[in-house]
Design an enzyme around this catalytic site. Sequence first.
Site, short mmCIF file in Angstrom:
data_model
loop_
_atom_site.label_atom_id
_atom_site.label_comp_id
_atom_site.label_asym_id
_atom_site.label_seq_id
_atom_site.Cartn_x
_atom_site.Cartn_y
_atom_site.Cartn_z
N ARG A 49 0.83 -1.22 0.00
CA ARG A 49 0.00 0.00 0.00
C ARG A 49 0.86 1.27 0.00
O ARG A 49 0.46 2.29 -0.57
CB ARG A 49 -0.95 -0.01 1.20
CG ARG A 49 -2.09 -1.00 1.00
CD ARG A 49 -3.04 -1.04 2.15
NE ARG A 49 -4.21 -1.82 1.79
CZ ARG A 49 -5.15 -2.22 2.63
NH1 ARG A 49 -5.04 -1.88 3.91
NH2 ARG A 49 -6.18 -2.91 2.23
N LYS A 60 -19.89 -17.63 -1.45
CA LYS A 60 -21.34 -17.47 -1.37
C LYS A 60 -21.94 -16.62 -2.50
O LYS A 60 -21.40 -15.56 -2.84
CB LYS A 60 -21.71 -16.84 -0.03
CG LYS A 60 -21.39 -17.75 1.15
CD LYS A 60 -21.80 -17.12 2.46
CE LYS A 60 -21.61 -18.09 3.63
NZ LYS A 60 -22.02 -17.49 4.90
N GLY A 96 -10.32 -9.06 -2.03
CA GLY A 96 -9.28 -9.59 -1.15
C GLY A 96 -8.67 -10.92 -1.53
O GLY A 96 -7.46 -11.03 -1.70
N GLY A 117 -13.43 -3.77 -0.25
CA GLY A 117 -14.82 -3.31 -0.15
C GLY A 117 -15.15 -2.23 -1.17
O GLY A 117 -16.23 -2.22 -1.75
#
Length: 395
Positions: free
Chosen positions: A35, A197, A353, A376
Amino acid sequence: MKTLNDFNFESKKALIRVDFNVPLNENCEVTDATRILSAKPTIINILEDGGSCILMSHLGRPKGVEDQYSLKHIVSTIEDVLGVEVKFTDNCVGLEAEEAAANLQPGEILLLENLRFHKEETAGDKGFAEQLSKLGDIYVNDAFGTAHRAHASTTIIAQFFPDHKCFGNLLAQEIESIRKVMETGEKPVLAVLGGAKVSSKITIIENILDKVDHLIIGGGMTYTFIKAQGGRVGDSICEDDKMELALDILKQAKAKNVQIHLPVDVIAANDFSNDAETKIVDVNAIPDGWQGLDCGPKTNDIFHNVVVQCKTILWNGPLGVFEMENFSGGTIALGNAVAEATKNGAFSLVGGGDSVAAVKQFGFEKKVSYVSTGGGAMLESLEGKTLPGIAAILE
């Protein structure tokens, strides 16, 4: 869309929101500086333009002031990455911060203490944002990882710089990469969605069906689709309450002329363990007591053929339990196919991720067009949401 190119930073103080929420070990040493490396082009660009940089970031989720979350621990790593000395101040607002900012000379860097030591940061407090705004002349947002949060330093602060705010190089690149996939990408466009999922990917699937020509569905999501169509999935992960939704997605895709590709065979195991007994079975005939943990060889071939014919590729989520060596083959095969397509001129964006972790683990980072830095934020962009941190700069 204003970027660094729209401003002359000579003798100006750039107040930059970076995402230095980096992992630390028990000795408070940085274990992955990705980062910080990602923010380097923006910082160096401003310094070379004759400006100075005031960096603000959060680290972790502290409850008040906690030493383990102090940004002082990462100063030496930032210096190593940038090759420039970094000054540090024990607070991000107040007299000490204001004096340190005022004394900053062109070519110098100041790192402010963890923004989240103040609860006003996550609350999006206007007064706190105004205090921060006093430190710089131009506000630069270069933190894609927090662009989906309406926090003081990512969104609220922008209103105090009506004509002096812009995107940093990293954030501009993120926006452009998502736009390439969602709006301007050369056809055929492919989305690869993996992960456990269906429920976590519903809004993404519904939003991208109008934009893609092919959709590969893999990972644990597979078994909800297979069972919904009457297949036997054994003990594989399955969301029974989402089977109607899976059938509806297949119906929508057909109506929109989107080709959906599901695994045809899987590597099944008699236990969720790398040491489990395994066998290759048809995806719709997994015996009781067995669970699908990776794509099988026929599936890898089919997926390869789909990937290499596409010109724009989005990859979000692994195709198997890649953390276990015996079930990493499908994810690696997909990585090889995406790398081959990229080499032949396709644009490939990897985000989310687990897929980012897989790309790094198996050495595909330099073989794809772009690896997103925001989990996100990336997902919300793909869902078609306008991120508050981006909207604040565009207003």
